[in-house]
Design an enzyme around this catalytic site. Sequence first.
Site: not given
Length: 420
Positions: A200, A284, A380
């Site tokens: 993340d 991501e 996170d």
Amino acid sequence: MSNIVVFFHRPNIMESMKRLQAYKFQILPSGEQRRDMRRFAGACRFVFNKALAWQNERYAAGKTVKFSYTTLANLLPLWKQDPAISWLKESPSQPLQQTLKDLERAYLNFFAKRADFPRFKKKGHADSFRYPQGYKLDQANSRIFLPKLGWLRYRNSREVLGVVKNVTVSGKQGKWFVSIQTEREIETPAHPSTAIVGIDMGIARFATLSDGSYFAPLNSFKHQEKALVKAQRAMNRKQKFSNNWKKAKANVQLIHARIGNARRDYLHKATATISQNHAMVGIEDLQVRNMSRSASGTTGTPGKNVRAKSGLNKAILDQGWFEFRRQLDYKLAWNGGQLVAVPPRNTSRTCLCCGHVVKENRLSQSRFECVECGFEENADLVGAINVLRAGHARLACADTSPAVGASGQEPTEATQAIAA
Ligand SMILES: [Zn+2]
């Protein structure tokens, strides 16, 4: 919190792949070569800007927008015949054509929404030119031959492997470098690890891994920002082009270089560690560029939250997420690992415990608390674990890898999107 165990199965096939690699060395030119290199870089910049202006004029006149390398390459000999700019003839032809190739690439990137519209090049800003052929590399004698420059000595610090595909000459703060791009066939190594991890990306923590470890924010720019602002002010107070102004300008460039070096060093260390210890990394699929753009808005309609967002965006750019991802991609590929991009949808708001998805789950930038079941964790880390799960799901349903461009390439540093 319960431990999440994920098994990652990879077929054990040795395949070969092409590895592109760049080797950069400082060169030790004579005074004459130095002058010639400045001239050639200037000629390339001139051609780039002239071609861009030509293209813009056509666009303004309502003519075709499509960029054609061939059209412009055919204009080049005509420009050389113009007595006003006949000095173009003194520069090697191929680097001038390569510059048009660069402009073509800039247009393609723009139309693919990967980059902003091509900008005019400024003098003293990234002076460079590239030879697609005609060079000779003599490693035994630490020298390289370049058309219209002759033999140049270079600081030979490592062996160049592979077939040389092109050579770029660049100058920065009075020093000159060659970047030698090579290609070679290598066997895809089997990654020594079978670990899989989700990442993340954040502000408070640069990167949080799903195993709970994290990398602190880089913040190199913040620390040096004050020094930079001060140096810029000092420069602006001086009379332009005076000796004191030149000194102040050198100082500004020095701080810029320091910030860049610190950032590069940090990113290289972080991506090396992660790619060595994990065979698969989920990340991501954020469009970093879009995040930075939304705050500035378009020229007609400035962004709504310009002030609120600009700080965040600056931090994003500062930390070079884009560069981080680029490095992870090629380093993983080199190690026989793989980068898997997952859609960022809901990764920050899905409860790990009960799967409830609602934005209220994320109380703040740092805290996650499920409104349904009360599960609490660092936000996170929750994001990283959700990325890991999504990555695993992606691998499970499509074992035809690679999701990202696991090409094993090390293209030139992609600074376009994160230029400070
Ligand atoms: Zn829950």
